[in-house]
Motif scaffolding. Structure first.
Motif, PDB file in Angstrom:
ATOM      1  N   HIS A 163       4.660  -6.240  13.850  1.00  0.00           N
ATOM      2  CA  HIS A 163       4.461  -5.668  12.526  1.00  0.00           C
ATOM      3  C   HIS A 163       3.178  -6.252  11.948  1.00  0.00           C
ATOM      4  O   HIS A 163       3.013  -7.463  11.901  1.00  0.00           O
ATOM      5  CB  HIS A 163       5.639  -6.001  11.602  1.00  0.00           C
ATOM      6  CG  HIS A 163       6.948  -5.510  12.116  1.00  0.00           C
ATOM      7  ND1 HIS A 163       7.336  -4.204  12.029  1.00  0.00           N
ATOM      8  CD2 HIS A 163       7.953  -6.160  12.755  1.00  0.00           C
ATOM      9  CE1 HIS A 163       8.535  -4.064  12.569  1.00  0.00           C
ATOM     10  NE2 HIS A 163       8.925  -5.235  13.030  1.00  0.00           N
ATOM     11  N   VAL A 164       2.290  -5.397  11.475  1.00  0.00           N
ATOM     12  CA  VAL A 164       1.022  -5.855  10.906  1.00  0.00           C
ATOM     13  C   VAL A 164       1.041  -5.557   9.412  1.00  0.00           C
ATOM     14  O   VAL A 164       1.265  -4.417   9.000  1.00  0.00           O
ATOM     15  CB  VAL A 164      -0.173  -5.149  11.590  1.00  0.00           C
ATOM     16  CG1 VAL A 164      -1.484  -5.588  10.960  1.00  0.00           C
ATOM     17  CG2 VAL A 164      -0.169  -5.441  13.081  1.00  0.00           C
ATOM     18  N   TYR A 165       0.815  -6.613   8.632  1.00  0.00           N
ATOM     19  CA  TYR A 165       0.821  -6.510   7.173  1.00  0.00           C
ATOM     20  C   TYR A 165      -0.570  -6.792   6.633  1.00  0.00           C
ATOM     21  O   TYR A 165      -1.356  -7.512   7.240  1.00  0.00           O
ATOM     22  CB  TYR A 165       1.799  -7.537   6.580  1.00  0.00           C
ATOM     23  CG  TYR A 165       3.247  -7.285   6.939  1.00  0.00           C
ATOM     24  CD1 TYR A 165       4.049  -6.502   6.123  1.00  0.00           C
ATOM     25  CD2 TYR A 165       3.799  -7.837   8.080  1.00  0.00           C
ATOM     26  CE1 TYR A 165       5.372  -6.272   6.438  1.00  0.00           C
ATOM     27  CE2 TYR A 165       5.126  -7.605   8.413  1.00  0.00           C
ATOM     28  CZ  TYR A 165       5.898  -6.823   7.581  1.00  0.00           C
ATOM     29  OH  TYR A 165       7.209  -6.599   7.906  1.00  0.00           O
ATOM     30  N   ASP A 166      -0.872  -6.245   5.449  1.00  0.00           N
ATOM     31  CA  ASP A 166      -2.133  -6.578   4.807  1.00  0.00           C
ATOM     32  C   ASP A 166      -1.936  -7.807   3.926  1.00  0.00           C
ATOM     33  O   ASP A 166      -0.882  -8.427   3.938  1.00  0.00           O
ATOM     34  CB  ASP A 166      -2.692  -5.384   4.024  1.00  0.00           C
ATOM     35  CG  ASP A 166      -1.803  -4.957   2.869  1.00  0.00           C
ATOM     36  OD1 ASP A 166      -0.765  -5.598   2.637  1.00  0.00           O
ATOM     37  OD2 ASP A 166      -2.153  -3.964   2.201  1.00  0.00           O
ATOM     38  N   SER A 167      -2.966  -8.169   3.160  1.00  0.00           N
ATOM     39  CA  SER A 167      -2.896  -9.396   2.358  1.00  0.00           C
ATOM     40  C   SER A 167      -1.880  -9.298   1.220  1.00  0.00           C
ATOM     41  O   SER A 167      -1.440 -10.325   0.702  1.00  0.00           O
ATOM     42  CB  SER A 167      -4.278  -9.730   1.799  1.00  0.00           C
ATOM     43  OG  SER A 167      -4.715  -8.667   0.962  1.00  0.00           O
ATOM     44  N   ASP A 168      -1.498  -8.077   0.804  1.00  0.00           N
ATOM     45  CA  ASP A 168      -0.501  -7.908  -0.264  1.00  0.00           C
ATOM     46  C   ASP A 168       0.913  -7.747   0.289  1.00  0.00           C
ATOM     47  O   ASP A 168       1.807  -7.290  -0.419  1.00  0.00           O
ATOM     48  CB  ASP A 168      -0.845  -6.677  -1.113  1.00  0.00           C
ATOM     49  CG  ASP A 168      -2.153  -6.855  -1.853  1.00  0.00           C
ATOM     50  OD1 ASP A 168      -2.482  -8.005  -2.209  1.00  0.00           O
ATOM     51  OD2 ASP A 168      -2.848  -5.839  -2.049  1.00  0.00           O
ATOM     52  N   ARG A 169       1.087  -8.058   1.554  1.00  0.00           N
ATOM     53  CA  ARG A 169       2.379  -7.974   2.245  1.00  0.00           C
ATOM     54  C   ARG A 169       2.920  -6.551   2.322  1.00  0.00           C
ATOM     55  O   ARG A 169       4.119  -6.321   2.266  1.00  0.00           O
ATOM     56  CB  ARG A 169       3.407  -8.890   1.590  1.00  0.00           C
ATOM     57  CG  ARG A 169       3.088 -10.342   1.746  1.00  0.00           C
ATOM     58  CD  ARG A 169       4.210 -11.185   1.244  1.00  0.00           C
ATOM     59  NE  ARG A 169       3.937 -12.596   1.444  1.00  0.00           N
ATOM     60  CZ  ARG A 169       4.766 -13.549   1.126  1.00  0.00           C
ATOM     61  NH1 ARG A 169       5.932 -13.243   0.592  1.00  0.00           N
ATOM     62  NH2 ARG A 169       4.457 -14.799   1.339  1.00  0.00           N
ATOM     63  N   HIS A 170       2.023  -5.594   2.444  1.00  0.00           N
ATOM     64  CA  HIS A 170       2.435  -4.218   2.692  1.00  0.00           C
ATOM     65  C   HIS A 170       2.324  -3.957   4.184  1.00  0.00           C
ATOM     66  O   HIS A 170       1.311  -4.287   4.802  1.00  0.00           O
ATOM     67  CB  HIS A 170       1.550  -3.222   1.929  1.00  0.00           C
ATOM     68  CG  HIS A 170       1.696  -3.319   0.455  1.00  0.00           C
ATOM     69  ND1 HIS A 170       0.619  -3.548  -0.376  1.00  0.00           N
ATOM     70  CD2 HIS A 170       2.774  -3.211  -0.344  1.00  0.00           C
ATOM     71  CE1 HIS A 170       1.036  -3.578  -1.627  1.00  0.00           C
ATOM     72  NE2 HIS A 170       2.354  -3.386  -1.633  1.00  0.00           N
ATOM     73  N   LEU A 171       3.350  -3.337   4.724  1.00  0.00           N
ATOM     74  CA  LEU A 171       3.348  -3.026   6.154  1.00  0.00           C
ATOM     75  C   LEU A 171       2.292  -1.973   6.442  1.00  0.00           C
ATOM     76  O   LEU A 171       2.284  -0.890   5.849  1.00  0.00           O
ATOM     77  CB  LEU A 171       4.736  -2.513   6.574  1.00  0.00           C
ATOM     78  CG  LEU A 171       4.896  -2.155   8.039  1.00  0.00           C
ATOM     79  CD1 LEU A 171       4.748  -3.379   8.922  1.00  0.00           C
ATOM     80  CD2 LEU A 171       6.252  -1.501   8.274  1.00  0.00           C
ATOM     81  N   ARG A 172       1.363  -2.272   7.347  1.00  0.00           N
ATOM     82  CA  ARG A 172       0.307  -1.332   7.713  1.00  0.00           C
ATOM     83  C   ARG A 172       0.702  -0.501   8.928  1.00  0.00           C
ATOM     84  O   ARG A 172       0.531   0.704   8.933  1.00  0.00           O
ATOM     85  CB  ARG A 172      -1.006  -2.060   7.988  1.00  0.00           C
ATOM     86  CG  ARG A 172      -1.634  -2.595   6.753  1.00  0.00           C
ATOM     87  CD  ARG A 172      -2.022  -1.417   5.876  1.00  0.00           C
ATOM     88  NE  ARG A 172      -2.323  -1.864   4.531  1.00  0.00           N
ATOM     89  CZ  ARG A 172      -2.356  -1.070   3.498  1.00  0.00           C
ATOM     90  NH1 ARG A 172      -2.110   0.196   3.619  1.00  0.00           N
ATOM     91  NH2 ARG A 172      -2.625  -1.552   2.318  1.00  0.00           N
ATOM     92  N   PHE A 173       1.169  -1.137   9.993  1.00  0.00           N
ATOM     93  CA  PHE A 173       1.661  -0.392  11.150  1.00  0.00           C
ATOM     94  C   PHE A 173       2.552  -1.287  11.992  1.00  0.00           C
ATOM     95  O   PHE A 173       2.556  -2.502  11.856  1.00  0.00           O
ATOM     96  CB  PHE A 173       0.527   0.204  11.988  1.00  0.00           C
ATOM     97  CG  PHE A 173      -0.374  -0.813  12.643  1.00  0.00           C
ATOM     98  CD1 PHE A 173      -0.095  -1.300  13.916  1.00  0.00           C
ATOM     99  CD2 PHE A 173      -1.515  -1.250  12.005  1.00  0.00           C
ATOM    100  CE1 PHE A 173      -0.933  -2.211  14.515  1.00  0.00           C
ATOM    101  CE2 PHE A 173      -2.359  -2.152  12.608  1.00  0.00           C
ATOM    102  CZ  PHE A 173      -2.062  -2.646  13.867  1.00  0.00           C
TER     103      PHE A 173
END
Length: 96
Positions: free
Chosen positions: A17-27
């Motif tokens: 699971h890859v998240y951005d800096s705001d802890r939103h799941l990207r893919f």
């Protein structure tokens, strides 16, 4: 009453699971994605090989018929013209 504890299965597979800096799941990357990518690469290579072989065969066939017609005995051919066929490209569309 004694209940037996069920041991959780640890062989369920994997996922990234890859998240951005705001802890939103990207893919999410799962094994099925890797299999689909592998099949795509394999089928693409197979198609490229088949297409290249067919293109080379058709190109060599057309150049063979052209060279056969160029070697007919005519007065122009005996005047010292170069009868060697033009070099063929290894890739279509003139890309080398």
């Amino acid at each position: 009453m004694n209940k037996t504890k069920v041991k959780p299965s640890t062989g369920e597979g994997w996922a990234v699971h890859v998240y951005d800096s705001d802890r939103h799941l990207r893919f999410t990357l799962e094994p099925s994605h890797i299999w689909a990518f592998g099949w795509g690469i394999g089928v693409g290579l197979l198609l490229a090989i088949i297409w290249s072989a067919l293109h080379g065969f058709s190109h060599s066939f057309s150049s063979n018929t052209a060279t056969q017609t160029n070697f007919s005995s005519t007065p122009e051919a005996s005047s010292g013209e170069d009868l060697s066929p033009e070099p063929t490209n290894s890739f279509p569309f003139g890309i080398d």
